[in-house]
Motif scaffolding. Structure first.
Motif, PDB file in Angstrom:
ATOM      1  N   SER A 167     -40.633   8.256  32.093  1.00 60.43           N
ATOM      2  CA  SER A 167     -41.126   9.479  32.723  1.00 60.43           C
ATOM      3  C   SER A 167     -40.239  10.681  32.444  1.00 60.43           C
ATOM      4  CB  SER A 167     -41.257   9.271  34.236  1.00 60.43           C
ATOM      5  OG  SER A 167     -39.994   9.001  34.819  1.00 60.43           O
ATOM      6  N   GLY A 168     -39.168  10.486  31.657  1.00 60.82           N
ATOM      7  CA  GLY A 168     -38.341  11.630  31.275  1.00 60.82           C
ATOM      8  C   GLY A 168     -37.056  11.764  32.052  1.00 60.82           C
ATOM      9  N   ASP A 169     -36.672  10.742  32.810  1.00 61.63           N
ATOM     10  CA  ASP A 169     -35.396  10.782  33.536  1.00 61.63           C
ATOM     11  C   ASP A 169     -34.462   9.768  32.899  1.00 61.63           C
ATOM     12  OD1 ASP A 169     -33.319  10.988  35.263  1.00 61.63           O
ATOM     13  OD2 ASP A 169     -34.366  10.243  37.038  1.00 61.63           O
ATOM     14  N   PRO A 170     -33.645  10.191  31.911  1.00 65.65           N
ATOM     15  CA  PRO A 170     -32.865   9.227  31.129  1.00 65.65           C
ATOM     16  C   PRO A 170     -31.491   8.904  31.719  1.00 65.65           C
ATOM     17  CG  PRO A 170     -32.634  11.397  30.162  1.00 65.65           C
ATOM     18  CD  PRO A 170     -33.499  11.568  31.389  1.00 65.65           C
ATOM     19  N   ARG A 171     -31.261   9.220  32.965  1.00 66.60           N
ATOM     20  CA  ARG A 171     -29.939   8.933  33.529  1.00 66.60           C
ATOM     21  C   ARG A 171     -29.732   7.425  33.681  1.00 66.60           C
ATOM     22  NH1 ARG A 171     -30.394  12.263  38.908  1.00 66.60           N
ATOM     23  NH2 ARG A 171     -32.427  11.232  38.739  1.00 66.60           N
ATOM     24  N   PRO A 172     -28.654   6.877  33.134  1.00 68.30           N
ATOM     25  CA  PRO A 172     -28.397   5.436  33.297  1.00 68.30           C
ATOM     26  C   PRO A 172     -28.010   5.106  34.733  1.00 68.30           C
ATOM     27  CG  PRO A 172     -26.570   6.504  32.165  1.00 68.30           C
ATOM     28  CD  PRO A 172     -27.653   7.548  32.291  1.00 68.30           C
ATOM     29  N   ARG A 173     -28.378   3.903  35.185  1.00 68.76           N
ATOM     30  CA  ARG A 173     -28.129   3.516  36.572  1.00 68.76           C
ATOM     31  C   ARG A 173     -26.873   2.663  36.724  1.00 68.76           C
ATOM     32  NH1 ARG A 173     -33.795   1.922  39.334  1.00 68.76           N
ATOM     33  NH2 ARG A 173     -32.568   2.472  41.176  1.00 68.76           N
ATOM     34  N   HIS A 174     -26.454   1.992  35.659  1.00 63.11           N
ATOM     35  CA  HIS A 174     -25.219   1.201  35.658  1.00 63.11           C
ATOM     36  C   HIS A 174     -25.217   0.160  36.787  1.00 63.11           C
ATOM     37  CE1 HIS A 174     -23.603   3.829  32.611  1.00 63.11           C
ATOM     38  NE2 HIS A 174     -23.779   4.882  33.388  1.00 63.11           N
ATOM     39  N   VAL A 188     -28.912  -2.952  27.765  1.00 57.63           N
ATOM     40  CA  VAL A 188     -29.757  -2.335  26.740  1.00 57.63           C
ATOM     41  C   VAL A 188     -30.444  -1.088  27.293  1.00 57.63           C
ATOM     42  CG1 VAL A 188     -31.796  -2.680  25.298  1.00 57.63           C
ATOM     43  CG2 VAL A 188     -30.092  -4.499  25.500  1.00 57.63           C
ATOM     44  N   LEU A 189     -30.955  -1.172  28.530  1.00 54.76           N
ATOM     45  CA  LEU A 189     -31.615  -0.022  29.135  1.00 54.76           C
ATOM     46  C   LEU A 189     -30.649   1.142  29.340  1.00 54.76           C
ATOM     47  CD1 LEU A 189     -34.041  -1.521  31.818  1.00 54.76           C
ATOM     48  CD2 LEU A 189     -34.639  -0.298  29.736  1.00 54.76           C
ATOM     49  N   ASP A 190     -29.422   0.827  29.796  1.00 53.69           N
ATOM     50  CA  ASP A 190     -28.433   1.897  29.993  1.00 53.69           C
ATOM     51  C   ASP A 190     -28.044   2.534  28.662  1.00 53.69           C
ATOM     52  OD1 ASP A 190     -28.438   1.595  32.681  1.00 53.69           O
ATOM     53  OD2 ASP A 190     -26.619   0.379  32.794  1.00 53.69           O
ATOM     54  N   ALA A 191     -27.875   1.693  27.628  1.00 49.25           N
ATOM     55  CA  ALA A 191     -27.543   2.249  26.312  1.00 49.25           C
ATOM     56  C   ALA A 191     -28.680   3.135  25.802  1.00 49.25           C
ATOM     57  CB  ALA A 191     -27.246   1.118  25.326  1.00 49.25           C
ATOM     58  N   SER A 192     -29.923   2.674  25.981  1.00 51.55           N
ATOM     59  CA  SER A 192     -31.067   3.485  25.561  1.00 51.55           C
ATOM     60  C   SER A 192     -31.129   4.784  26.366  1.00 51.55           C
ATOM     61  CB  SER A 192     -32.367   2.693  25.740  1.00 51.55           C
ATOM     62  OG  SER A 192     -32.348   1.515  24.951  1.00 51.55           O
ATOM     63  N   SER A 193     -30.843   4.692  27.661  1.00 51.46           N
ATOM     64  CA  SER A 193     -30.850   5.897  28.501  1.00 51.46           C
ATOM     65  C   SER A 193     -29.819   6.905  28.017  1.00 51.46           C
ATOM     66  CB  SER A 193     -30.575   5.512  29.952  1.00 51.46           C
ATOM     67  OG  SER A 193     -31.566   4.650  30.457  1.00 51.46           O
ATOM     68  N   GLU A 194     -28.622   6.414  27.691  1.00 53.25           N
ATOM     69  CA  GLU A 194     -27.583   7.328  27.224  1.00 53.25           C
ATOM     70  C   GLU A 194     -27.960   7.964  25.891  1.00 53.25           C
ATOM     71  OE1 GLU A 194     -24.065   5.003  27.175  1.00 53.25           O
ATOM     72  OE2 GLU A 194     -23.830   4.975  29.368  1.00 53.25           O
ATOM     73  N   ARG A 195     -28.551   7.158  24.984  1.00 57.95           N
ATOM     74  CA  ARG A 195     -28.964   7.730  23.697  1.00 57.95           C
ATOM     75  C   ARG A 195     -30.054   8.776  23.888  1.00 57.95           C
ATOM     76  NH1 ARG A 195     -28.549   2.310  21.939  1.00 57.95           N
ATOM     77  NH2 ARG A 195     -30.814   2.036  22.150  1.00 57.95           N
ATOM     78  N   ILE A 196     -31.038   8.460  24.721  1.00 56.45           N
ATOM     79  CA  ILE A 196     -32.115   9.426  24.964  1.00 56.45           C
ATOM     80  C   ILE A 196     -31.578  10.670  25.657  1.00 56.45           C
ATOM     81  CG2 ILE A 196     -34.259   9.782  26.260  1.00 56.45           C
ATOM     82  CD1 ILE A 196     -34.933   6.868  25.747  1.00 56.45           C
ATOM     83  N   HIS A 197     -30.627  10.471  26.586  1.00 54.93           N
ATOM     84  CA  HIS A 197     -30.034  11.627  27.261  1.00 54.93           C
ATOM     85  C   HIS A 197     -29.299  12.522  26.267  1.00 54.93           C
ATOM     86  CE1 HIS A 197     -28.258  13.964  30.474  1.00 54.93           C
ATOM     87  NE2 HIS A 197     -27.060  13.719  29.988  1.00 54.93           N
ATOM     88  N   ARG A 198     -28.566  11.896  25.349  1.00 51.53           N
ATOM     89  CA  ARG A 198     -27.874  12.696  24.329  1.00 51.53           C
ATOM     90  C   ARG A 198     -28.876  13.422  23.436  1.00 51.53           C
ATOM     91  NH1 ARG A 198     -24.389   8.120  24.083  1.00 51.53           N
ATOM     92  NH2 ARG A 198     -25.510   7.347  22.248  1.00 51.53           N
ATOM     93  N   MET A 199     -29.961  12.730  23.072  1.00 50.35           N
ATOM     94  CA  MET A 199     -30.966  13.359  22.222  1.00 50.35           C
ATOM     95  C   MET A 199     -31.620  14.546  22.919  1.00 50.35           C
ATOM     96  SD  MET A 199     -32.728   9.930  20.632  1.00 50.35           S
ATOM     97  CE  MET A 199     -34.083  10.869  19.936  1.00 50.35           C
TER      98      MET A 199
END
Length: 418
Positions: A167-174, A188-199
């Motif tokens: 939905s567009g909220d890429p903050r990782p939850r850890h 994997v989800l946190d890593a994807s969130s961080e990559r999307i957040h950086r993008m």
């Protein structure tokens, strides 16, 4: 899912209990029956021994003398050699268990017992087994519920994380759950969130940089077009149109540089260039804007300096400094060129109020501005300067002096002491 986990766990437990419970009931029933028969056999052997002892000693063997030796709820039939058998105790009802023992003098002792004693003991054992089964099922249900919650709650949480990510909220939850497989999915989800957040951050930064970097050449281009509209002199129109075409080329260069926003690519495009040409070009482009506000922009310093860098990027940096002096400064704006060791320096100063001390160390940060502006101009200019291997500094607060340091071209004359 939680219900399926509970049902499957309980089904396994019930199957195990059914298999082992039925086997245990059968084994326990046989064991109780065998134990009861052994006790009767032992009782018969004891009574035979007592009868032989009485016969040897000449004591009487009668129902009255043997009654005290017979246990309650049992019946004993004694048959002596050559005599009528007699009975001690009440006759049992229903199913009967019995054991017979013969003596050396021809006597026979038969002990009988009501079979309900065995069934009662089997019933008590069955109740114990059922109680243990109920406790086992209850414990299994509790453990299944806890295990289902332990597995279902993290899966629900991971599903929510994936939904937030989509939905567009890429903050990782850890968050971690103590289950290796689930923790791997969370990683994997946190890593994807961080990559999307950086993008997303890079895209937003690129959009902000593009809007700011394109604004300056577009402003200069619009001023040239206004000059063309305001004049009837054909020579002036040609001159202004030629300058406008050059500005369009620089605008194209800015767009290309934004699309390939990489320090390595910029350093590969670095060349030696005439610094005066860039400075005079900016003065010529911004002079109408300064004239419209009743201000002057001038140039001084050592002529003929050559620097190493990307001419378009250096022009963008100088344009940002000149525009910053126009928007926030006052009085005459002076551009001065000089040398400092193996570097060339371009200083831009004005006669305005300068930079507040509270912003002195933060003036190059994004979204930091002394007035109602975007706060991107100096930040973008510094990034462009660093991408060209140079640096941009605020040398003085009042009056403000911004200095652009660039590497000096090798074909230039030896550094002069300043």
């Amino acid at each position: 899912m939680r219900r399926r986990l509970i049902n499957s766990t309980l089904a396994v437990v019930l199957v195990v209990i059914a298999v082992f419970g039925i086997s245990m009931v059968l084994v326990e029933t046989r064991a109780i029956d065998a134990s009861a028969r052994d006790r009767l056999q032992s009782e018969a052997a004891r009574l035979v021994t007592e009868v032989e002892s009485r016969l040897v000693s000449g004591r009487p063997v009668t129902p009255e003398s043997m009654a005290e030796l017979v246990q309650p709820e049992r019946q004993v039939v004694i048959e002596l050699d050559g005599e009528e058998p007699f009975t001690v105790g009440e006759e049992p009802s229903g199913a009967v268990l019995e054991a017979t023992e013969r003596g050396t003098r021809g006597e026979t002792v038969t002990v009988r017992q009501d079979g309900s004693v065995v069934s009662d003991e089997v019933g008590r054992s069955l109740l114990i087994i059922l109680a243990v089964t109920a406790i086992t099922i209850a414990s299994a249900a509790v453990m299944a519920l806890r295990q289902a919650r332990r597995l279902a709650t993290p899966l629900t949480d991971l599903a929510e994380s994936a939904e937030r990510l989509g939905s567009g909220d890429p903050r990782p939850r850890h968050r971690r759950y103590g289950v290796e497989e689930l923790d791997r999915v969370a990683d994997v989800l946190d890593a994807s969130s961080e990559r999307i957040h950086r993008m997303i951050t890079a895209e937003r930064r690129l959009a902000a940089d593009a809007s700011h970097q394109l604004r300056t050449p577009l402003t200069a281009l619009s001023m040239r077009l206004e000059e063309i509209i305001a004049t009837d002199d054909l020579e002036t129109v040609k001159e202004e149109a030629s300058i406008a075409l050059n500005q369009v080329e620089r605008l194209t260069d800015v767009v290309q540089r934004l699309l390939t926003n990489s320090r390595e690519r910029r350093m590969e495009s670095a060349v030696g260039f005439d610094l005066d040409e860039i400075v005079l070009q900016q003065i010529e482009e911004w002079r109408p804007a300064y004239r419209a506000r009743g201000r002057v922009i001038v140039h001084s310093g050592k002529p003929g300096l050559r620097a190493v860098g990307t001419p378009g990027a250096v022009a963008q940096v100088l344009a940002a400094l000149v525009e910053n002096a126009l928007m926030h400064g006052g009085g005459t704006v002076a551009i001065r060129t000089r040398t400092a060791g193996n570097q060339v320096v371009v200083e831009v100063t004005d006669a305005g109020r300068g930079v507040p001390p509270s912003l002195g160390s933060r003036v190059f940060e994004r979204s930091v501005s002394g007035r109602n502006s975007t706060g991107l101009g100096l930040a973008v200019a510094r990034d462009l300067a660093e991408a060209d291997g140079g640096r941009l500094e605020l040398r003085q607060l009042r009056p403000p002096v911004f200095a652009l340091f660039l590497s000096r071209a090798q074909d230039d004359e030896p550094p002069a002491q300043t």
